[in-house]
Write a protein that holds these residues in place. Structure first.
Motif, short mmCIF file in Angstrom:
data_model
loop_
_atom_site.label_atom_id
_atom_site.label_comp_id
_atom_site.label_asym_id
_atom_site.label_seq_id
_atom_site.Cartn_x
_atom_site.Cartn_y
_atom_site.Cartn_z
N GLU A 92 0.82 -1.21 0.00
CA GLU A 92 0.00 0.00 0.00
C GLU A 92 0.85 1.26 0.00
O GLU A 92 0.48 2.27 -0.60
CB GLU A 92 -0.96 -0.01 1.19
CG GLU A 92 -2.02 -1.08 1.06
CD GLU A 92 -2.89 -1.21 2.30
OE1 GLU A 92 -2.36 -1.01 3.42
OE2 GLU A 92 -4.08 -1.50 2.14
N ILE A 93 2.01 1.21 0.63
CA ILE A 93 2.93 2.36 0.64
C ILE A 93 3.38 2.67 -0.78
O ILE A 93 3.37 3.82 -1.21
CB ILE A 93 4.14 2.09 1.56
CG1 ILE A 93 3.69 1.97 3.01
CG2 ILE A 93 5.21 3.17 1.39
CD1 ILE A 93 4.77 1.44 3.94
N ARG A 96 0.49 4.13 -2.79
CA ARG A 96 0.25 5.54 -2.42
C ARG A 96 1.30 6.48 -3.02
O ARG A 96 0.98 7.58 -3.44
CB ARG A 96 0.20 5.70 -0.91
CG ARG A 96 -1.08 5.20 -0.29
CD ARG A 96 -1.16 5.54 1.21
NE ARG A 96 -2.22 4.78 1.82
CZ ARG A 96 -2.05 3.67 2.55
NH1 ARG A 96 -0.84 3.20 2.80
NH2 ARG A 96 -3.08 3.04 3.06
N LYS A 97 2.54 6.03 -3.03
CA LYS A 97 3.62 6.85 -3.60
C LYS A 97 3.38 7.07 -5.09
O LYS A 97 3.56 8.18 -5.60
CB LYS A 97 4.99 6.21 -3.36
CG LYS A 97 5.38 6.14 -1.90
CD LYS A 97 5.54 7.52 -1.30
CE LYS A 97 5.97 7.43 0.15
NZ LYS A 97 6.09 8.73 0.80
N LYS A 99 0.46 6.89 -6.64
CA LYS A 99 -0.72 7.75 -6.75
C LYS A 99 -0.35 9.21 -6.55
O LYS A 99 -0.78 10.10 -7.30
CB LYS A 99 -1.79 7.32 -5.75
CG LYS A 99 -2.97 8.27 -5.60
CD LYS A 99 -3.73 8.46 -6.89
CE LYS A 99 -4.93 9.38 -6.67
NZ LYS A 99 -5.42 9.93 -7.92
N LYS A 100 0.49 9.46 -5.58
CA LYS A 100 0.91 10.83 -5.29
C LYS A 100 1.69 11.42 -6.47
O LYS A 100 1.56 12.60 -6.77
CB LYS A 100 1.76 10.85 -4.01
CG LYS A 100 2.08 12.23 -3.51
CD LYS A 100 2.78 12.16 -2.17
CE LYS A 100 3.09 13.55 -1.65
NZ LYS A 100 3.80 13.50 -0.38
N ILE A 140 -6.63 2.69 -3.85
CA ILE A 140 -5.59 3.67 -3.54
C ILE A 140 -5.37 4.60 -4.74
O ILE A 140 -5.18 5.80 -4.58
CB ILE A 140 -4.28 2.97 -3.12
CG1 ILE A 140 -4.47 2.28 -1.77
CG2 ILE A 140 -3.12 3.96 -3.07
CD1 ILE A 140 -3.35 1.33 -1.39
#
Length: 157
Positions: A92-93, A96-97, A99-100, A140
């Protein structure tokens, strides 16, 4: 310094115990942003392969079909993949990275999700754990249920 040399440096930092958060903070701007994205994509792919509990040769080959790595850099890419495929923890990390990095630019995120589906079915089966993994990545990425179902329908009967 080449992209893969930078990735090797990041691997060294990971192995030495530096936190993933600190590493990604260093990788916010080009060319480091490319390194961060590459590592995140390799890690998500490796963890996708591991989602059903086993990483098969067909899943590794599927990854290599989708994400072309120059022959001279294969050893570093394999190190990242092998490190990440030990378990799915932390996926998930990475999601998220990514996605960011892309924000509302969903085309690349959809392409990446499709690549993960390709890896998931490479062994000839689609497991519940893989479905949960891909669904969570899609959430995510904020792709929506319709996008998830459309991509899934391309790969899962």
């Amino acid at each position: 310094m080449s992209l893969w040399s930078r990735i090797a440096d990041v691997l060294t930092a990971l192995v030495s115990g530096e936190s993933l958060s600190n590493i990604f903070n260093k990788l916010k701007t080009p060319p480091e942003r490319t390194v961060g994205f590459t590592i995140a994509v390799i890690a998500l792919s490796a963890k996708m392969a591991k989602a059903d509990g086993y990483v098969t040769q067909s899943e590794i080959l599927a990854f290599k079909e989708i994400f072309r790595v120059p022959v001279s850099d294969e050893a570093n890419a394999e190190r990242v993949f092998d490190l990440a495929r030990q378990d799915i923890a932390g996926f998930e990390i990475y999601a998220r990275k990514i996605k960011k990095m892309f924000g509302t630019q969903t085309d690349t995120l959809e392409d990446l999700l499709e690549g993960l589906f390709y890896i998931a079915v490479a062994d000839g089966r689609y497991h519940d754990q893989e479905d949960a993994y891909l669904k969570r990545v899609s959430e995510i990425f904020v792709l929506g249920d319709l996008s998830f179902r459309v991509i899934k329908a391309r790969y899962v009967k």
